[in-house]
Design an enzyme around this catalytic site. Structure first.
Site: not given
Length: 537
Positions: A74, A78, A377, A36-37, A131, A327-328
């Site tokens: 995010c 997903r 992002k 994540d990130d 998440k 995710d990014n």
């Protein structure tokens, strides 16, 4: 139809055994791990100084894809990863903000299926930890979207040490299956997600069946929270500052074959000061932030090691494919303004190593994470949409493989179903399902020629892009001015060729517009106006 096909497959396997024929390969376990990130250069195998031996081993023993793309944020990523269609087509064209428009419902719609739903129909145990962030309405929890078991954070972010609302009137929810979960003493999210993943693998009801595990870590998304034992490994390692570190990562990326020797490092972002110009006291603050961030990635890697050990102990490691991505791009976000509670704003000023803190990595850290690219992002420049991608599948993927073709998260649905031998449904629970947009990567995994995409499309908050072959057309909101780059010679997007190639701009803009119409994309200015009018009512 799917159950009938698997019955037929079982008969074929049985008859082959009776006849003394070599048995057909059984369905593989499939694991998708999502960070994540995390930026493009944050793994050792992609140039980082951060210690990630487990992921590096997967890369060495498998495949690295250097031009793999996400959806720059995010929720859209997903939605797209799980459904095999673009975010707008899945109903999550923006975030989880609920709107009446079908592309912006803020939750998965009934015209798509998740990988879990498709694989469950195909005979898989379906497990998820981590998440979710695809709406916390109970009817949209993972166990309602095809997963047999779930543990994790339903929302977008939280303390790694417990449950800590950070916005006014906010309710954050950890869930275990279909019930709320209260973290206990010694809770640390990255460890907990792995704990439950291992538990679910052990407890799956039908162990004769393969499993699909979607492990969506929150690391290294803000707040910067790490365990002291991990932070200690990186204290003093970041005193040279982000300018030198970017150069060092860039050199390693070339040496590793991630970037061509002709690649250029983008200039330091305009929001980021030169390291040497930062006052000494402030530099110490940033050294600690970078150390804590590194520790978060390190701990995630350690937990991936725990998962790999479980596979070895159970004898499932040889028939399990593991895919890893982010995710990014790195996140420029800060903890600031009225969107956060006074308590959280105060905590954001505390040292990042303090468990009571609530700090973020901001532009400075994200610019390092996204080496060598521009932007972050939320934008559709390479720094926003590029992810390291690793695939590991013993006896199928040739160790040390590297591929430079552009691929996208929409490909993961097609890939998993292809590897599992499961058909993508035309209907699900009486609803007509949108066709997949992705293309299976399985041929690439097998060392065969992969046809790839004619074009790949991006849109988030008015930022837009289309990638076709070596060309990329991209624009930022609210300027809405197209820039054209040759990604083969200019991956860092430094030389805008739009003025020299107006016909190519027109051609690619037409491609984008046709896709935007098909995907039912609403121009972001109109979406903002819609929100404004709704709020005034």
């Amino acid at each position: 139809m799917i159950k009938q096909r698997f019955l037929s497959l079982s008969l074929v396997l049985a008859s082959g055994f009776l006849l003394g024929l070599a048995p057909q390969k059984v369905q593989p376990n499939i694991i998708i791990i999502l960070a994540d990130d995390m930026g493009y250069s944050d793994l050792g195998s992609f140039g980082s100084e951060i210690q990630t031996p487990q992921l590096d081993a997967l890369a060495k023993g498998g495949l690295k894809m250097t031009q793999f793309y996400n959806a720059s944020r995010c929720c859209p990523t997903r939605a797209s990863l799980l459904t095999g269609v673009y975010p707008h087509q899945a109903g999550v064209g923006h975030m989880v903000n609920e709107r009446e428009h079908p592309s912006y419902r803020g939750m998965l719609n009934e015209e798509c299926v998740t990988i879990a739903e498709a694989l469950k129909e195909g005979g898989y145990n379906t497990l998820m930890t981590g998440k979710w962030h695809l709406n916390d309405r109970k009817e949209h929890w993972p166990v309602k979207q095809g997963f047999d078991r779930y543990f994790g954070l339903l929302d977008g972010a939280n303390s790694y040490f417990g449950n800590r609302p950070y916005r006014p009137n906010q309710k954050l929810t950890y869930g275990l299956d279909d019930a709320a979960y209260t973290p206990g003493k010694d809770f640390y999210a990255t460890n907990a997600y792995t704990d439950f993943a291992l538990k679910f693998i052990d407890e799956r009801k039908e162990k004769a069946k393969p499993f699909f595990l979607y492990l969506a870590y929150t690391a290294p998304h803000w707040p910067l929270h790490a365990l002291e034992t991990d932070i200690a490994k990186y204290r003093g390692k970041y005193s040279k500052g982000w300018d030198v570190l970017r150069e060092e990562r860039f050199k390693r990326m070339k040496a590793l074959g991630i970037l061509p020797q002709t690649a250029k490092l983008s200039p330091r972002d305009e929001e980021v000061p030169a390291w040497e110009s930062v006052p000494a006291a402030e530099r110490k603050i940033w050294e600690e932030k970078m150390a804590v961030y590194a520790a978060m990635v390190d701990r995630m890697d350690q937990n991936i090691g725990r998962l790999r050990q479980k596979l070895k102990e159970t004898g499932e490691d040889k028939n399990t494919i593991i895919m890893f991505l982010s995710d990014n791009g790195g996140s420029y976000e800060d903890i600031d303004g009225p969107a956060f509670t006074p308590e959280i704003l105060a905590a954001s000023k505390m040292p990042a190593s303090d468990p009571a803190s609530f700090t973020a990595y901001e532009y400075e850290g994200a610019n390092l994470s996204n080496t060598p690219f521009r932007k972050f992002k939320r934008w559709e420049h390479e720094g926003g949409i590029s992810t390291p991608f690793i695939a590991y599948f013993p006896n199928t993927i040739k160790p040390g493989s590297i591929n430079h073709q552009p691929a996208h998260i929409i490909d993961l649905m097609a890939t998993t179903l292809d590897l599992a031998g499961v058909a993508y449904p035309k209907t699900y629970q009486g609803k007509t399902i949108k066709p997949m947009e992705g293309i299976s990567l399985a041929p690439l995994f097998k060392g065969q020629k992969w046809q790839g995409h004619d074009a790949i499309f991006f849109e988030h908050e008015g930022n837009r892009a289309v990638r076709q072959g070596d060309w990329k057309l991209v624009s930022m909101f609210p300027e809405n001015k197209w820039a054209l780059y040759n990604i083969k010679t200019d991956r860092s997007e430094l030389n805008d060729l739009s003025a020299q190639n107006p016909k190519k701009v027109q051609e690619m803009e037409a491609l984008y517009n046709a896709w935007a119409t098909r995907a039912n994309v609403v121009p972001f200015a109109q979406l903002l106006e819609y929100d404004k009018q709704k709020k005034s009512k």
